[in-house]
Design an enzyme around this catalytic site. Structure first.
Site, PDB file in Angstrom:
ATOM      1  N   HIS A   1      -2.872   4.338  -3.005  1.00  0.00           N
ATOM      2  CA  HIS A   1      -4.123   5.640  -2.550  1.00  0.00           C
ATOM      3  C   HIS A   1      -3.216   6.493  -2.669  1.00  0.00           C
ATOM      4  O   HIS A   1      -2.883   6.750  -1.603  1.00  0.00           O
ATOM      5  CB  HIS A   1      -3.987   4.692  -0.606  1.00  0.00           C
ATOM      6  CG  HIS A   1      -5.255   5.497   0.210  1.00  0.00           C
ATOM      7  ND1 HIS A   1      -4.824   5.661   1.610  1.00  0.00           N
ATOM      8  CD2 HIS A   1      -6.107   6.431  -0.527  1.00  0.00           C
ATOM      9  CE1 HIS A   1      -6.448   6.641   1.795  1.00  0.00           C
ATOM     10  NE2 HIS A   1      -6.558   6.958   1.026  1.00  0.00           N
TER      11      HIS A   1
ATOM     12  N   MET B   1      -4.526  10.379  -1.578  1.00  0.00           N
ATOM     13  CA  MET B   1      -4.711  11.685  -1.331  1.00  0.00           C
ATOM     14  C   MET B   1      -4.029  12.860  -1.727  1.00  0.00           C
ATOM     15  O   MET B   1      -3.330  13.988  -1.089  1.00  0.00           O
ATOM     16  CB  MET B   1      -4.051  11.685   0.372  1.00  0.00           C
ATOM     17  CG  MET B   1      -4.722  10.330   1.521  1.00  0.00           C
ATOM     18  SD  MET B   1      -3.836   9.475   2.308  1.00  0.00           S
ATOM     19  CE  MET B   1      -2.975   8.405   1.589  1.00  0.00           C
TER      20      MET B   1
ATOM     21  N   GLY C   1      -6.149   2.718   8.793  1.00  0.00           N
ATOM     22  CA  GLY C   1      -6.012   3.021  10.064  1.00  0.00           C
ATOM     23  C   GLY C   1      -6.490   3.326  10.881  1.00  0.00           C
ATOM     24  O   GLY C   1      -7.654   2.504  11.209  1.00  0.00           O
ATOM     25  N   GLY C   2      -5.152   2.686  12.229  1.00  0.00           N
ATOM     26  CA  GLY C   2      -5.577   2.425  13.324  1.00  0.00           C
ATOM     27  C   GLY C   2      -5.850   0.528  13.404  1.00  0.00           C
ATOM     28  O   GLY C   2      -6.271   0.312  14.093  1.00  0.00           O
TER      29      GLY C   2
ATOM     30  N   GLY D   1       0.191  -0.186   9.079  1.00  0.00           N
ATOM     31  CA  GLY D   1       1.698   0.245   9.018  1.00  0.00           C
ATOM     32  C   GLY D   1       2.174   0.238   9.968  1.00  0.00           C
ATOM     33  O   GLY D   1       2.795  -0.734  10.347  1.00  0.00           O
TER      34      GLY D   1
ATOM     35  N   MET E   1     -12.402   4.978   5.865  1.00  0.00           N
ATOM     36  CA  MET E   1     -10.689   5.329   6.007  1.00  0.00           C
ATOM     37  C   MET E   1     -11.540   4.655   7.390  1.00  0.00           C
ATOM     38  O   MET E   1     -12.701   5.421   7.509  1.00  0.00           O
ATOM     39  CB  MET E   1     -10.595   6.329   5.891  1.00  0.00           C
ATOM     40  CG  MET E   1     -10.006   7.141   4.338  1.00  0.00           C
ATOM     41  SD  MET E   1      -8.162   5.680   4.327  1.00  0.00           S
ATOM     42  CE  MET E   1      -7.369   6.564   5.198  1.00  0.00           C
TER      43      MET E   1
ATOM     44  N   MET F   1       0.652  11.803  -0.391  1.00  0.00           N
ATOM     45  CA  MET F   1      -0.319  12.959   0.020  1.00  0.00           C
ATOM     46  C   MET F   1       0.210  14.232  -0.783  1.00  0.00           C
ATOM     47  O   MET F   1       1.604  13.542  -1.130  1.00  0.00           O
ATOM     48  CB  MET F   1       0.394  12.876   1.721  1.00  0.00           C
ATOM     49  CG  MET F   1      -0.475  11.672   2.479  1.00  0.00           C
ATOM     50  SD  MET F   1      -0.468  11.738   4.485  1.00  0.00           S
ATOM     51  CE  MET F   1      -0.490   9.837   5.013  1.00  0.00           C
TER      52      MET F   1
ATOM     53  N   HIS G   1       0.690  -1.116  -0.446  1.00  0.00           N
ATOM     54  CA  HIS G   1      -0.567   0.150  -0.385  1.00  0.00           C
ATOM     55  C   HIS G   1       1.052   1.383  -0.136  1.00  0.00           C
ATOM     56  O   HIS G   1       2.044   1.442   0.620  1.00  0.00           O
ATOM     57  CB  HIS G   1      -0.558   0.122   1.973  1.00  0.00           C
ATOM     58  CG  HIS G   1      -1.788   0.376   1.163  1.00  0.00           C
ATOM     59  ND1 HIS G   1      -3.330   1.142   0.813  1.00  0.00           N
ATOM     60  CD2 HIS G   1      -1.809   2.185   1.882  1.00  0.00           C
ATOM     61  CE1 HIS G   1      -4.494   2.050   0.682  1.00  0.00           C
ATOM     62  NE2 HIS G   1      -3.193   2.854   1.481  1.00  0.00           N
TER      63      HIS G   1
ATOM     64  N   PHE H   1      -1.922  11.048   8.307  1.00  0.00           N
ATOM     65  CA  PHE H   1      -0.957  10.723   9.101  1.00  0.00           C
ATOM     66  C   PHE H   1      -0.672   9.296   9.700  1.00  0.00           C
ATOM     67  O   PHE H   1      -2.099   9.073   9.585  1.00  0.00           O
ATOM     68  CB  PHE H   1      -0.825  11.333  10.383  1.00  0.00           C
ATOM     69  CG  PHE H   1      -0.341  12.986  10.028  1.00  0.00           C
ATOM     70  CD1 PHE H   1       0.732  13.400   9.761  1.00  0.00           C
ATOM     71  CD2 PHE H   1      -1.431  13.666   9.999  1.00  0.00           C
ATOM     72  CE1 PHE H   1       0.962  14.701   9.217  1.00  0.00           C
ATOM     73  CE2 PHE H   1      -1.298  14.753   9.491  1.00  0.00           C
ATOM     74  CZ  PHE H   1       0.075  15.861   9.375  1.00  0.00           C
ATOM     75  N   GLY H   2       0.420   8.190   9.920  1.00  0.00           N
ATOM     76  CA  GLY H   2       0.362   7.065  10.292  1.00  0.00           C
ATOM     77  C   GLY H   2       0.209   7.099  11.662  1.00  0.00           C
ATOM     78  O   GLY H   2       0.058   8.359  12.467  1.00  0.00           O
TER      79      GLY H   2
END
Ligand code: DX5
Ligand code: ZN
Length: 222
Positions: free
Chosen positions: A69, A71, A179-180, A200, A140, A40, A36, A146-147
């Site tokens: 991805h 963004m 995310g998370g 991540g 999302m 950004m 992935h 941000f990671g």
């Protein structure tokens, strides 16, 4: 409900930016189906990360599915560059697309799988109108940028809604989450219907290493 098999998509955002090739190889060796790329632009999101050159330079070292991805604002301007760089799938943010259907069609016309990402506060209302153009919906589970952010539980409801929509359509569309995603949140998102897990921090910072982190996610999936 037929539960699709789980795909793990390690995010290079959490890797050492000076050692992307080593990270890409390690992900594939650990059994990651996808790699992935969190792209950004400092406009759609506050952060700036990587562009098509990063994909292109990693293409010779990995056979994984390159999952880009974007963004970024006006993603349609960069789709050809990501296709040429070797992206297998390109996901655009719905909020960044004035002509979403056209942009998804542009991705598929270039030979890649087309995805749409929805920010946590973006409703899935547009999906029925572009379902035929989609290979993947990315729900999302944090606000992008941000990671290392905490998973937002309110997104579970949207994952369930999207799963129902896809099941009803009979179309082979993946549901990805980003995310998370950890061993703690994986049972929640997979029970809700997600089958592609972007991770991540929980993989690259796993105390037992990347391969252990991947095993932990697979074991936690329901
Ligand atoms: C957000 C990114 C992240 C990231 C995942 O813009 O898309 O969600 O790659 O990072 P972790 O797994 O650290 O939340
Ligand atoms: Zn991402």
């Amino acid at each position: 409900m037929t539960q699709p098999s789980i795909i793990i998509a390690p995010s290079l955002l959490a890797a050492d930016f000076g050692r992307f090739a080593e990270a890409a190889i390690a992900c594939e060796q650990a059994g990651a189906e996808y790699l992935h790329f969190d792209v950004m632009d400092g406009r759609f999101v506050p952060n700036i990360t990587m562009g098509p050159a990063a994909l292109k330079s990693l293409r010779p070292v990995s056979k994984a599915f390159f999952d880009a991805h974007l963004m970024i604002v006006e993603p349609e301007r960069y789709i050809d560059a990501f296709l040429a760089a070797g992206a297998d799938g390109i996901t655009v943010q719905a909020e960044a697309c004035t002509h979403l259907q056209r942009t998804l069609a542009q991705i598929r016309a270039g030979g890649a799988r087309a995805g749409v990402a929805l920010n946590p506060a973006t409703p899935p209302d547009m999906l029925p109108y572009v379902l035929e153009d989609l290979d993947l919906v990315l729900v999302m589970t944090v606000n992008p940028g941000f990671g290392g952010q905490a998973f937002l539980p309110a997104t579970l409801r949207k994952i369930r809604e999207v799963r129902t929509l896809i099941e009803d359509s009979g179309l082979p569309i993946h549901i990805e989450v980003d995310g998370g995603i950890t061993a703690e949140t994986t049972p929640l998102v997979t029970a809700a219907g997600a089958n592609v897990l972007v991770a991540g921090t929980s993989l690259f910072a796993h105390p037992g290493g990347l391969a252990q982190g991947m095993l932990a996610l697979r074991a936690a999936a329901v």
